[in-house]
Design an enzyme around this catalytic site. Structure first.
Site, short mmCIF file in Angstrom:
data_model
loop_
_atom_site.label_atom_id
_atom_site.label_comp_id
_atom_site.label_asym_id
_atom_site.label_seq_id
_atom_site.Cartn_x
_atom_site.Cartn_y
_atom_site.Cartn_z
N CYS A 130 13.50 10.76 6.56
CA CYS A 130 13.57 10.15 7.89
C CYS A 130 14.98 10.28 8.48
O CYS A 130 15.14 10.44 9.68
CB CYS A 130 13.17 8.69 7.82
SG CYS A 130 14.04 7.81 6.54
N LYS A 154 0.85 -1.20 0.00
CA LYS A 154 0.00 0.00 0.00
C LYS A 154 0.88 1.24 0.00
O LYS A 154 1.64 1.47 0.94
CB LYS A 154 -0.86 0.04 1.25
CG LYS A 154 -1.85 1.22 1.21
CD LYS A 154 -2.45 1.55 2.57
CE LYS A 154 -1.70 2.62 3.32
NZ LYS A 154 -1.79 3.97 2.70
N GLU A 177 10.63 15.00 15.82
CA GLU A 177 10.92 15.01 14.39
C GLU A 177 9.98 16.03 13.73
O GLU A 177 8.76 15.92 13.84
CB GLU A 177 10.65 13.62 13.82
CG GLU A 177 11.01 13.49 12.38
CD GLU A 177 10.70 12.11 11.84
OE1 GLU A 177 9.64 11.57 12.16
OE2 GLU A 177 11.53 11.59 11.08
N GLU A 207 10.82 0.68 9.79
CA GLU A 207 11.74 1.79 9.49
C GLU A 207 10.99 3.05 9.90
O GLU A 207 10.07 3.47 9.20
CB GLU A 207 12.05 1.85 7.99
CG GLU A 207 12.69 0.62 7.42
CD GLU A 207 14.15 0.49 7.79
OE1 GLU A 207 14.69 1.39 8.47
OE2 GLU A 207 14.75 -0.51 7.40
P1 NDP Z 1 2.64 7.49 8.73
O1 NDP Z 1 3.17 6.56 9.73
O2 NDP Z 1 1.46 8.28 9.05
O3 NDP Z 1 2.30 6.72 7.37
C1 NDP Z 1 3.13 5.78 6.78
C2 NDP Z 1 2.27 4.79 6.02
O4 NDP Z 1 1.44 4.07 6.93
C3 NDP Z 1 1.31 5.44 5.03
O5 NDP Z 1 1.12 4.59 3.92
C4 NDP Z 1 0.03 5.54 5.84
O6 NDP Z 1 -1.12 5.63 5.06
C5 NDP Z 1 0.07 4.23 6.59
N1 NDP Z 1 -0.70 4.22 7.83
C6 NDP Z 1 -1.17 5.25 8.56
N2 NDP Z 1 -1.85 4.79 9.64
C7 NDP Z 1 -1.80 3.43 9.57
C8 NDP Z 1 -2.30 2.38 10.39
N3 NDP Z 1 -2.97 2.61 11.50
N4 NDP Z 1 -2.04 1.12 10.03
C9 NDP Z 1 -1.33 0.84 8.93
N5 NDP Z 1 -0.85 1.78 8.10
C10 NDP Z 1 -1.07 3.07 8.43
O7 NDP Z 1 3.87 8.38 8.32
P2 NDP Z 1 3.91 9.48 7.21
O8 NDP Z 1 3.31 9.02 5.98
O9 NDP Z 1 3.38 10.74 7.79
O10 NDP Z 1 5.47 9.56 6.95
C11 NDP Z 1 6.28 10.32 7.68
C12 NDP Z 1 7.01 9.48 8.71
O11 NDP Z 1 7.66 8.36 8.13
C13 NDP Z 1 8.07 10.26 9.39
O12 NDP Z 1 7.99 10.10 10.78
C14 NDP Z 1 9.36 9.65 8.88
O13 NDP Z 1 10.43 9.74 9.72
C15 NDP Z 1 8.98 8.25 8.60
N6 NDP Z 1 9.82 7.69 7.57
C16 NDP Z 1 10.78 6.77 7.93
C17 NDP Z 1 11.64 6.27 6.99
C18 NDP Z 1 12.66 5.24 7.37
O14 NDP Z 1 13.18 4.58 6.48
N7 NDP Z 1 12.99 5.05 8.61
C19 NDP Z 1 11.57 6.69 5.59
C20 NDP Z 1 10.52 7.61 5.32
C21 NDP Z 1 9.68 8.10 6.30
P3 NDP Z 1 -1.63 7.06 4.57
O15 NDP Z 1 -0.47 7.84 4.10
O16 NDP Z 1 -2.50 6.72 3.45
O17 NDP Z 1 -2.29 7.68 5.74
#
Ligand code: NDP
Length: 787
Positions: free
Chosen positions: A298, A190, A395, A264
């Protein structure tokens, strides 16, 4: 205008990339996107808009997947699994290779679509995101080819669920899909709600590559779709990239389900500039660290730590450079920063910056003109902040840098590690000794020396602490998609019987106290509560009593382990010497330990075999102390990436009831061989062999606090251990994985739970590199060379 003027103003004029290619592709889909399931397109009932953040204009309507859609995708992936796994590694590698070639052929379309959908500069999507995604498929095509010979005892996990964020939509997809396909898994992925388009283009590419139906399924939707994936009973592994909050929820939601998990998560990475650094190069490093992808990275170097002697000079250079950054239309090839993903994210950044200013931070912000429409935020530097300020701890996920100063290298390390995160760090110094001194001390999964934000398919990426666990990329990343082939049997009935006996036997001591004591901080101690419980032999007769530890004993044991660093500071050779000494000392006491095992009902022969195997196992892990080497990864740069195996820290280990001496040694030895300190919970039914082991520890020069042994009710002891913030990993053998994993979410400790029965005498089950991998985490240190 001469070259000097151009360099002063950085005014290159416009160089716009045409959006037409991507807009045509969207038009081919009538700007209404479907899910990709079982090799075909399935339109959803409900849709949501995907907008261009740089203009606010609608690009397409994207389908929202509900539970039913996720079910269909999982079914398709399950159906495709046997066929995909039956292919040879070579055949799978051909598909990965074809995918890489097709992305390459369509790279312009991918780059433009990504920039339109995400708002990142075309320079970055064209030169970083897309080429790195291609590189991942080529690299993993190679791994598919080598799988059988390099991972002979491993097999694919099954259907994997993958959830990715919006900041690197195609790249994160590649990081997840390439290793999963190479290892023979099938996928339900997804993308993030904001950025689904390149994932759907990728699905089309897979169709063109002839990937068998159902091997890859792409479902689009919001967090609720992700939730259906996480909760689906037929998905065997979840690979998640996103926020720590959602990662923590996923840890809890999957607890006890047997799903493998890699997370991650977020970061607040330190960017350390020593006084002897090349300051101009370090300024460019900061630009790449925090203003790349608008800081929505991130591993962004979002906490600048500058040595006091050069801080003023460095800040001056940095502010001057910051004012030169160009912010504008992401499709313009000459801009440095594009758009923020969404107005809500822009608002979040603005309010966090305001909170910092309200708390006393000094605001330095670029005065560059921002586009009049769309979602933009200027490059920002906050100085005069304190380590505990919200802007320093949280963050921000935007182009906002906070800066602090340090005087000594140890102060830099203390500041760098003062974070719940541990994803990455950058160290800038012209003194390689200093840089290599700091790199192991900084708590992070990746360290860049005199460089930053370097990534490659051949080097693992991932964090420590609350930045999550697991690696993506490199050989280390493949283990996340594989499982070890061992014939363990579930031992539910066996466990039930043992627990019943142990639970019944908790009764107060009567008569003279012959209770073997617990061992905490190098001393024998009585349980804090003063209670003990009866230990029975196999005939049900009471043979003695053992201390009934409680929460306070757990606290004391963890404190002893957490504050005792001398074992972890010893080199591998020194640890090896001590472990051979332990084997020797156990050997002197063979008869005693065998008699103890006989008292539980072992035959003499069984008892002697178990003791002999325990001695051998200590020697086996002593031998590994200086041999479980890391790797030098071959990444495409002039330099080296050192993948170092580092100890995790404090590991809480709950021992099973079977083979009470051998299982205890088999879990203790790999953990300490790799430099960890441990809190061992002895088998509840048969704790005496473990408690007796203090004699061996005491006579073998093991520093106090390295090994702590507690006894008592399994549930009572493991629960506080699983939730303890100073415990970095928990291995629970033979207890309910559900609550251990659930509690481990507090500080996202690495958990290893086993409800199945291992034959500890069998060397294929009771020992091996799997234990060493569990006892270590990989730190990748990037060191470029050359002038
Ligand atoms: P989120 O955790 O909100 O979303 C990440 C993904 O999870 C999206 O596809 C989101 O869907 C989905 N999601 C949201 N809620 C749920 C749930 N309850 N159950 C399952 N999936 C869910 O993060 P962001 O999209 O806001 O991304 C930013 C964050 O990601 C930052 O904190 C960043 O640090 C981290 N990040 C980490 C990386 C790493 O490699 N360590 C790399 C990139 C980002 P939807 O977007 O459709 O809501």
């Amino acid at each position: 205008m001469n070259i000097k003027d151009i360099l002063q103003t950085m005014d290159y004029g416009n160089a716009p990339e045409s959006p037409d290619l991507a807009l045509e592709w969207l038009a081919q889909h009538k700007n209404k996107m479907s899910h990709f399931i079982n090799g075909d397109w399935h339109s959803g009932k409900n849709h949501f808009a995907s907008n261009n953040p740089a203009s606010g204009e609608r690009l397409a309507q994207v389908s929202q997947a509900d539970k039913n859609t996720v079910n269909q995708a999982v079914k398709a992936a399950e159906k495709a699994l046997p066929g995909w796994q039956a292919l040879s590694g070579h055949a799978r590698s051909e598909y990965l290779y074809a995918i890489a070639r097709l992305i390459q052929k369509n790279s312009r379309l991918f780059a433009v679509l990504e920039t339109l959908d995400n708002g990142k500069p075309i320079r970055e999507s064209r030169d970083i995101d897309v080429p790195l995604a291609i590189r991942h498929f080529y690299h993993h095509a190679g791994w598919a080819q080598l799988l059988d010979t390099e991972f002979p005892d491993h097999e694919a996990i099954g259907v994997v669920g993958q959830i990715i964020p919006w900041n690197f939509p195609l790249l994160m997809l590649a990081w997840k899909i390439a290793p999963a396909l190479a290892t023979g898994n099938t996928i339900v992925i997804k993308p993030a709600e904001f950025t689904s388009l390149t994932a759907l283009l990728f699905a089309e590419i897979c169709q063109q590559a002839g990937l068998p139906k159902g091997v890859l399924n792409v479902v689009t939707g919001d967090g609720s779709t992700g939730q259906h994936i996480v909760e689906h009973p037929d998905i065997k592994k979840i690979a998640f990239t996103g926020s720590t909050a959602v990662g923590r929820w996923i840890r809890q939601a999957t607890a006890g389900s047997g799903k493998k998990l890699s997370l991650e998560l977020g970061g607040k990475s330190a960017f350390i500039v020593c006084a002897d650094a090349d300051l101009d190069a370090a300024v460019e490093g900061v630009v790449d660290a925090i203003w790349f992808n608008q800081g929505q990275v991130c591993c962004a170097g979002s906490r600048l730590l500058v040595q006091e002697a050069v801080a003023e000079r460095f800040h001056k250079k940095l502010i001057s450079r910051m004012h030169k950054l160009r912010i504008g239309d992401p499709l313009d090839k000459s801009i440095d920063m594009g758009a923020i993903i969404d107005p809500r994210q822009q608002q979040k950044i603005a309010s966090l910056v305001q909170a910092g200013v309200d708390a006393g931070a000094c605001l330095n912000q670029s005065t560059a003109e921002l586009p009049s429409s769309g979602c933009f935020y200027p490059p920002t530097l906050l100085t005069d902040v304190s380590p505990s300020d919200q802007v320093v701890q949280d963050e921000i996920f935007g182009p906002v840098l906070v800066s602090m100063t340090f005087r000594t290298p140890s102060e830099a390390v203390a500041l760098a590690n003062n974070s719940r995160y541990g994803l990455a760090a950058s160290i800038w110094s012209e003194n390689i000794n200093m840089a290599m001194h700091l790199a192991p001390l900084v708590q992070a999964g990746i360290v860049w020396i005199n460089c930053t934000n370097m990534m490659d398919a051949a080097a693992g990426f991932g964090g420590v602490k609350e930045s999550g666990f697991g690696r993506e990329g490199g050989k280390e990343g493949l283990y996340e998609y594989l499982t070890l082939k061992i014939n363990t049997k579930t031992q539910k009935d066996k466990d039930k019987a043992a627990n019943k006996q142990a639970a019944k036997s908790i009764e107060p001591v009567q008569g003279m106290d012959k209770t073997p004591k617990m061992y905490i901080g190098g001393k024998q101690v009585r349980p804090d509560g003063g209670y003990s419980y009866a230990i029975h032999n196999s005939k049900g007769q009471i043979i003695t009593h053992a201390g009934l530890g409680n929460r306070k004993d757990v606290r004391n044991a963890v404190e002893a382990a957490a504050t005792s660093h001398s074992w972890s500071h010893m080199n591998a050779y020194q640890r090896q010497q001590v472990m051979y000494f332990m084997a020797e000392n156990l050997s002197y006491r063979k008869a005693e330990f065998a008699t103890r095992l006989e008292s539980f009902g072992h035959s003499k022969k069984q008892a002697e075999t178990e003791v002999e195997s325990s001695i051998q196992r200590l020697s086996y892990y002593a031998a590994w102390c200086d041999k479980f080497d890391g790797q030098i990864h071959s990444v495409p740069m002039r330099g080296v990436v050192m993948a170092m195996h580092e100890p995790i820290g404090v590991i809480a280990i709950q021992c099973p009831d079977e083979a009470p001496l051998l299982s205890f040694i088999s879990l203790l030895a790999p953990a300490i061989a790799m430099g960890n300190r441990v809190v061992m919970t002895a088998s509840e039914a048969f704790p005496l062999s473990a408690l007796d082991f203090y004699q061996v520890l005491n006579t073998s020069d093991v520093p106090a606090g390295t090994v702590n042994i507690i006894s008592g009710n399994r549930l009572e002891l493991t629960k506080p251990l699983a939730g303890h913030m100073n415990v970095d990993a928990i291995w629970a053998f033979g207890s309910d994985a559900q609550w251990v994993e659930h509690e481990s979410a507090t500080n996202l400790k690495r958990s290893w739970t086993q409800n199945s029965h291992r034959d500890w005498l069998n060397i294929n089950q009771g020992q091996g590199q799997e234990f060493l991998r569990r006892a270590t985490q990989v730190k990748n240190i990037w060191t470029p060379y050359g002038e």
